[in-house]
Design a protein around this motif. Structure first.
Motif, PDB file in Angstrom:
ATOM      1  N   LEU A 131       0.814  -1.212   0.000  1.00  0.00           N
ATOM      2  CA  LEU A 131       0.000   0.000   0.000  1.00  0.00           C
ATOM      3  C   LEU A 131       0.854   1.271   0.000  1.00  0.00           C
ATOM      4  CD1 LEU A 131      -3.178   0.274   0.298  1.00  0.00           C
ATOM      5  CD2 LEU A 131      -2.686   1.022   2.626  1.00  0.00           C
ATOM      6  N   ARG A 132       0.435   2.251  -0.788  1.00  0.00           N
ATOM      7  CA  ARG A 132       1.047   3.585  -0.741  1.00  0.00           C
ATOM      8  C   ARG A 132       0.030   4.522  -0.104  1.00  0.00           C
ATOM      9  NH1 ARG A 132       3.749   0.079  -3.334  1.00  0.00           N
ATOM     10  NH2 ARG A 132       5.594   0.650  -4.512  1.00  0.00           N
ATOM     11  N   VAL A 133       0.519   5.378   0.778  1.00  0.00           N
ATOM     12  CA  VAL A 133      -0.375   6.265   1.533  1.00  0.00           C
ATOM     13  C   VAL A 133       0.112   7.713   1.415  1.00  0.00           C
ATOM     14  CG1 VAL A 133      -1.312   6.818   3.817  1.00  0.00           C
ATOM     15  CG2 VAL A 133      -0.863   4.432   3.204  1.00  0.00           C
ATOM     16  N   ALA A 134      -0.807   8.614   1.116  1.00  0.00           N
ATOM     17  CA  ALA A 134      -0.494  10.050   1.170  1.00  0.00           C
ATOM     18  C   ALA A 134      -1.379  10.684   2.234  1.00  0.00           C
ATOM     19  CB  ALA A 134      -0.733  10.715  -0.173  1.00  0.00           C
ATOM     20  N   ILE A 135      -0.740  11.455   3.103  1.00  0.00           N
ATOM     21  CA  ILE A 135      -1.478  12.170   4.146  1.00  0.00           C
ATOM     22  C   ILE A 135      -1.361  13.659   3.844  1.00  0.00           C
ATOM     23  CG2 ILE A 135      -1.731  12.581   6.620  1.00  0.00           C
ATOM     24  CD1 ILE A 135      -0.534   9.867   7.146  1.00  0.00           C
ATOM     25  N   GLY A 136      -2.495  14.299   3.656  1.00  0.00           N
ATOM     26  CA  GLY A 136      -2.535  15.708   3.252  1.00  0.00           C
ATOM     27  C   GLY A 136      -2.402  16.658   4.429  1.00  0.00           C
ATOM     28  N   PRO A 137      -2.767  17.916   4.212  1.00  0.00           N
ATOM     29  CA  PRO A 137      -2.624  18.914   5.275  1.00  0.00           C
ATOM     30  C   PRO A 137      -3.628  18.698   6.402  1.00  0.00           C
ATOM     31  CG  PRO A 137      -3.799  19.851   3.416  1.00  0.00           C
ATOM     32  CD  PRO A 137      -3.349  18.480   2.985  1.00  0.00           C
ATOM     33  N   LEU A 153      -1.009   2.915  10.966  1.00  0.00           N
ATOM     34  CA  LEU A 153      -0.673   2.373   9.636  1.00  0.00           C
ATOM     35  C   LEU A 153       0.443   1.335   9.737  1.00  0.00           C
ATOM     36  CD1 LEU A 153      -0.757   5.741   7.660  1.00  0.00           C
ATOM     37  CD2 LEU A 153      -2.263   3.780   7.225  1.00  0.00           C
ATOM     38  N   THR A 154       1.517   1.670  10.457  1.00  0.00           N
ATOM     39  CA  THR A 154       2.660   0.757  10.519  1.00  0.00           C
ATOM     40  C   THR A 154       2.330  -0.494  11.346  1.00  0.00           C
ATOM     41  OG1 THR A 154       3.620   2.089  12.302  1.00  0.00           O
ATOM     42  CG2 THR A 154       4.421   2.506  10.078  1.00  0.00           C
ATOM     43  N   ASP A 163       8.339   3.795   4.515  1.00  0.00           N
ATOM     44  CA  ASP A 163       8.748   4.433   3.254  1.00  0.00           C
ATOM     45  C   ASP A 163       7.579   4.626   2.298  1.00  0.00           C
ATOM     46  OD1 ASP A 163      11.305   4.487   4.104  1.00  0.00           O
ATOM     47  OD2 ASP A 163      12.061   2.925   2.762  1.00  0.00           O
ATOM     48  N   HIS A 164       6.489   3.948   2.556  1.00  0.00           N
ATOM     49  CA  HIS A 164       5.315   4.056   1.687  1.00  0.00           C
ATOM     50  C   HIS A 164       4.280   5.069   2.201  1.00  0.00           C
ATOM     51  CE1 HIS A 164       5.861  -0.135  -0.379  1.00  0.00           C
ATOM     52  NE2 HIS A 164       6.785   0.739  -0.717  1.00  0.00           N
ATOM     53  N   ILE A 165       4.684   5.807   3.238  1.00  0.00           N
ATOM     54  CA  ILE A 165       3.775   6.820   3.789  1.00  0.00           C
ATOM     55  C   ILE A 165       4.349   8.203   3.496  1.00  0.00           C
ATOM     56  CG2 ILE A 165       2.657   7.728   5.871  1.00  0.00           C
ATOM     57  CD1 ILE A 165       3.065   4.905   7.133  1.00  0.00           C
ATOM     58  N   PHE A 166       3.594   8.982   2.743  1.00  0.00           N
ATOM     59  CA  PHE A 166       4.014  10.355   2.442  1.00  0.00           C
ATOM     60  C   PHE A 166       3.237  11.321   3.315  1.00  0.00           C
ATOM     61  CE2 PHE A 166       3.242  14.415   0.401  1.00  0.00           C
ATOM     62  CZ  PHE A 166       4.534  14.848   0.157  1.00  0.00           C
ATOM     63  N   ASP A 167       3.982  12.160   4.024  1.00  0.00           N
ATOM     64  CA  ASP A 167       3.356  13.169   4.879  1.00  0.00           C
ATOM     65  C   ASP A 167       3.665  14.548   4.318  1.00  0.00           C
ATOM     66  OD1 ASP A 167       2.384  14.728   6.940  1.00  0.00           O
ATOM     67  OD2 ASP A 167       4.188  14.487   8.160  1.00  0.00           O
ATOM     68  N   LEU A 168       2.624  15.268   3.953  1.00  0.00           N
ATOM     69  CA  LEU A 168       2.802  16.626   3.426  1.00  0.00           C
ATOM     70  C   LEU A 168       3.359  17.564   4.496  1.00  0.00           C
ATOM     71  CD1 LEU A 168       2.206  18.393   0.877  1.00  0.00           C
ATOM     72  CD2 LEU A 168       0.032  18.972   1.971  1.00  0.00           C
ATOM     73  N   ASN A 169       2.984  17.308   5.751  1.00  0.00           N
ATOM     74  CA  ASN A 169       3.477  18.087   6.894  1.00  0.00           C
ATOM     75  C   ASN A 169       3.149  19.577   6.791  1.00  0.00           C
ATOM     76  OD1 ASN A 169       4.721  18.415   9.377  1.00  0.00           O
ATOM     77  ND2 ASN A 169       6.777  18.601   8.503  1.00  0.00           N
ATOM     78  N   HIS A 170       1.957  19.880   6.334  1.00  0.00           N
ATOM     79  CA  HIS A 170       1.479  21.264   6.313  1.00  0.00           C
ATOM     80  C   HIS A 170       0.393  21.434   7.379  1.00  0.00           C
ATOM     81  CE1 HIS A 170       2.531  22.368   1.859  1.00  0.00           C
ATOM     82  NE2 HIS A 170       3.588  22.123   2.586  1.00  0.00           N
ATOM     83  N   CYS A 171       0.471  22.550   8.104  1.00  0.00           N
ATOM     84  CA  CYS A 171      -0.543  22.822   9.130  1.00  0.00           C
ATOM     85  C   CYS A 171      -1.636  23.728   8.559  1.00  0.00           C
ATOM     86  CB  CYS A 171       0.097  23.469  10.345  1.00  0.00           C
ATOM     87  SG  CYS A 171      -1.112  23.713  11.672  1.00  0.00           S
ATOM     88  N   THR A 172      -2.869  23.238   8.610  1.00  0.00           N
ATOM     89  CA  THR A 172      -3.992  24.010   8.071  1.00  0.00           C
ATOM     90  C   THR A 172      -4.199  25.314   8.850  1.00  0.00           C
ATOM     91  OG1 THR A 172      -5.353  22.503   9.376  1.00  0.00           O
ATOM     92  CG2 THR A 172      -5.299  22.155   6.996  1.00  0.00           C
ATOM     93  N   LYS A 173      -3.967  25.270  10.147  1.00  0.00           N
ATOM     94  CA  LYS A 173      -4.211  26.472  10.955  1.00  0.00           C
ATOM     95  C   LYS A 173      -3.131  27.529  10.712  1.00  0.00           C
ATOM     96  CE  LYS A 173      -5.096  28.107  15.623  1.00  0.00           C
ATOM     97  NZ  LYS A 173      -4.589  27.935  16.981  1.00  0.00           N
ATOM     98  N   CYS A 174      -1.892  27.107  10.572  1.00  0.00           N
ATOM     99  CA  CYS A 174      -0.782  28.057  10.384  1.00  0.00           C
ATOM    100  C   CYS A 174      -0.749  28.657   8.985  1.00  0.00           C
ATOM    101  CB  CYS A 174       0.554  27.369  10.660  1.00  0.00           C
ATOM    102  SG  CYS A 174       0.780  26.910  12.376  1.00  0.00           S
TER     103      CYS A 174
END
Ligand SMILES: [Zn+2]
Length: 255
Positions: A157-163, A206-207, A214-225
């Motif tokens: 599985l590939r995972v993308a986590i957005g803001p 997830l893990t 390595d299959h988890i992508f984290d955008l690491n953007h804060c919606t509030k900031c």
């Protein structure tokens, strides 16, 4: 890699040209203050004509018609629908499918959007995870259903986590922090509160199900900031717009 600021594409999905996955920002669009500009939420108090224009523009940039989209009508619950066709799925916070040309859509403003793709079985999922859904286990439940319905392998599985709301901004009260492990909490000046690392919590879920780090992508953007870029319910309250994200397989047999 992406020059259009009105949408985000995730690099972890770049190797899969059959996949369409994108997440909107608030940049662009026709909504007026306080929903400026690309508000995708119909239930926000914004002019619905503007929201529909924003959606149409976003979907057309992705080469998708609104008739191809399965919308989740989210309630911060744990109901997951395995969908076969476009439409509106009531009371669902996650959608899964292996049907091509059915694009799964979720809306967020602070909660994390998660997008899953298993390239061997060509199955996808879109999950809306705030603290309530996350603690109730919507992410592991979605993984279990993907295995059960489509025989996916979580190692593939590939995972993308957005803001979303990052841990420096995620203030929670006792109702939340009593339910989670100390390692996801940091001290708050107010002793009745803590800061919650929801991203870290989701990563562990997830893990634990054998998704590879390595299959988890984290955008690491804060919606509030990032006020210019995202809507945030924590920041803007009830007059907050919403972003939308979608994922699906484009069947290119006819091309
Ligand atoms: Zn922040």
């Amino acid at each position: 890699m992406n020059s259009d600021p009105s949408l985000i594409r995730f690099s972890i999905f770049t190797p899969f040209p059959e996949l369409v996955c994108a997440f909107s920002t608030r940049i662009g669009g026709v909504s007026e203050s306080p929903y400026d500009g690309q508000n995708m939420g119909l239930k926000t108090g914004d002019d619905p004509d503007n929201v529909l224009r924003n959606r149409k523009s976003f979907f057309s940039k992705l080469g998708i018609s609104e008739k191809e989209i399965a919308f989740s009508d989210q309630i911060h619950g744990t109901k997951i629908a395995a969908v076969f066709k476009p439409g509106v799925y009531e009371s669902c916070d996650a959608l899964i499918t292996n049907e091509p040309n059915t694009f799964l859509a979720i809306q967020t403003a602070d909660c994390f959007p998660l997008f899953f793709y298993e390239p061997q079985q060509k199955a996808v999922a879109a999950v809306h995870a705030g603290w309530r859904g996350a603690i109730s286990g919507i992410v592991p439940a979605t993984l279990d259903l993907l295995v059960e319905k489509y025989r996916i392998q979580t190692e593939q599985l590939r995972v993308a986590i957005g803001p979303g709301l990052q841990k420096e901004c995620f203030e929670v009260g006792e109702v939340v922090f009593k339910q989670v492990d100390e390692k996801f909490l940091t001290k708050h000046p107010d002793r009745q509160k803590r800061y919650f690392d929801l991203y870290g919590f989701l990563f562990d879920q997830l893990t634990e199900k054998n998704v590879l780090p390595d299959h988890i992508f984290d955008l690491n953007h804060c919606t509030k900031c990032l006020e210019q870029r995202y809507f945030s319910f924590r920041r803007d309250g009830k007059q907050s717009g919403r972003m939308i994200g979608l994922i699906g397989i484009r069947n290119t047999d006819n091309f």
